[in-house]
Scaffold this motif. Structure first.
Motif, PDB file in Angstrom:
ATOM      1  N   LYS A   4       1.256  -1.859   5.234  1.00  0.00           N
ATOM      2  CA  LYS A   4       2.146  -1.502   4.351  1.00  0.00           C
ATOM      3  C   LYS A   4       2.205  -0.604   2.554  1.00  0.00           C
ATOM      4  N   ALA A   5       0.467  -0.380   2.955  1.00  0.00           N
ATOM      5  CA  ALA A   5       0.376   1.204   2.012  1.00  0.00           C
ATOM      6  C   ALA A   5       0.505   2.740   2.492  1.00  0.00           C
ATOM      7  N   VAL A   6       0.891   2.686   3.877  1.00  0.00           N
ATOM      8  CA  VAL A   6       1.024   3.775   4.783  1.00  0.00           C
ATOM      9  C   VAL A   6       3.085   4.269   5.735  1.00  0.00           C
ATOM     10  N   MET A   7       2.300   2.647   6.149  1.00  0.00           N
ATOM     11  CA  MET A   7       4.375   2.931   7.171  1.00  0.00           C
ATOM     12  C   MET A   7       4.975   3.779   6.406  1.00  0.00           C
ATOM     13  N   THR A   8       6.154   3.781   7.451  1.00  0.00           N
ATOM     14  CA  THR A   8       7.132   4.640   7.425  1.00  0.00           C
ATOM     15  C   THR A   8       7.838   3.034   7.475  1.00  0.00           C
TER      16      THR A   8
END
Length: 249
Positions: A4-8
């Motif tokens: 969740k820290a990097v997803m688009t």
């Protein structure tokens, strides 16, 4: 680091009965290479990517085999390939039942699935709902933002990211699906490609106005829609100073 820290997000998706040409146009307009396929009940039923459009009857790129090889392949495989190259709807060319990952999953899990399945992107799910997409590009952004010996995002970093996403989500001009945001140690890294230079400035301003942000590193690429020329940011890092904010009504 969590997915969740990097997803688009938010997710740009298509329905199974969308025409193939319309899905291809959507990919070109949004500059994305893959779309989750979600039915009217909100269930993830497949994923369609650029690779699904490589061999098409319209472009004369169908696979051609010698007669003896067609005999070995068998009529079932040949019929399936015919549907893929001549199908008019997304459901006829998509990859069904795609691999998924949880938003609370670790990035190591994502890499293992990508390597094992030889895929470039994974839908991120919360229960049965698609809440994001994580791609190889997202992993590269996370790596580039990590620098040397940077620890995993702290809760404060996650809060900064969530507040910035919420602010952009409220703005009708914000191209959220084209932007990836990574936050570490109070530094906001902005990645992605835009078709309007004014959107870049607005995104940077939005990041600068989030409480707790120490600096904004602008890696956003602006692609001129008329000439397809690519412009890179002049100033990669913009130090942030706390400024007074208007009180909410």
């Amino acid at each position: 680091m969590k997915v969740k820290a990097v997803m688009t997000r938010p997710v740009i998706s298509v329905e199974p009965d969308m025409p193939v040409q319309q899905a291809a146009q959507l990919m070109l307009q949004r500059r994305i290479s893959g779309l989750p396929v979600i039915d009217k009940a909100g269930r993830l039923v497949g994923i369609v990517t650029e690779a699904d459009f490589l061999r098409r009857a319209e472009t004369g790129t169908e696979r051609r085999r010698a007669r003896w090889l067609e005999f070995l392949v068998g009529p079932g495989r040949l019929a399936d390939e015919y549907v893929h190259t001549h199908g008019r709807k997304v459901e006829e060319v998509m990859t069904p039942d795609p691999e998924t990952v949880s938003e609370d999953g670790e990035l190591d899990e994502v890499v293992q699935v990508m390597e094992k399945r030889r895929i470039k992107r994974l839908p991120v799910v919360r229960g049965r709902q698609v809440v994001g997409i994580v791609s190889r590009a997202n992993l590269l952004h996370a790596l580039a933002s990590a620098g040397r010996d940077v620890k995993s995002p702290t809760p404060n970093d996650e809060a900064i990211r969530e507040r910035l996403l919420a602010e952009l989500n409220r703005q009708r001009w914000a191209p959220l699906a084209l932007i990836n945001i990574v936050v570490h140690d109070g530094i906001v890294e902005l990645w992605g490609s835009l078709s309007d230079e004014r959107e870049r400035r607005a995104v940077v301003v939005a990041a600068e106005n989030i409480s707790g942000v120490k600096a904004v590193r602008d890696h956003l690429v602006w692609i001129d829609p008329m000439s397809d020329m690519v412009f890179f940011p002049a100033n990669e890092e913009r130090p942030h100073e706390e400024r007074p904010r208007a009180k909410s009504a």
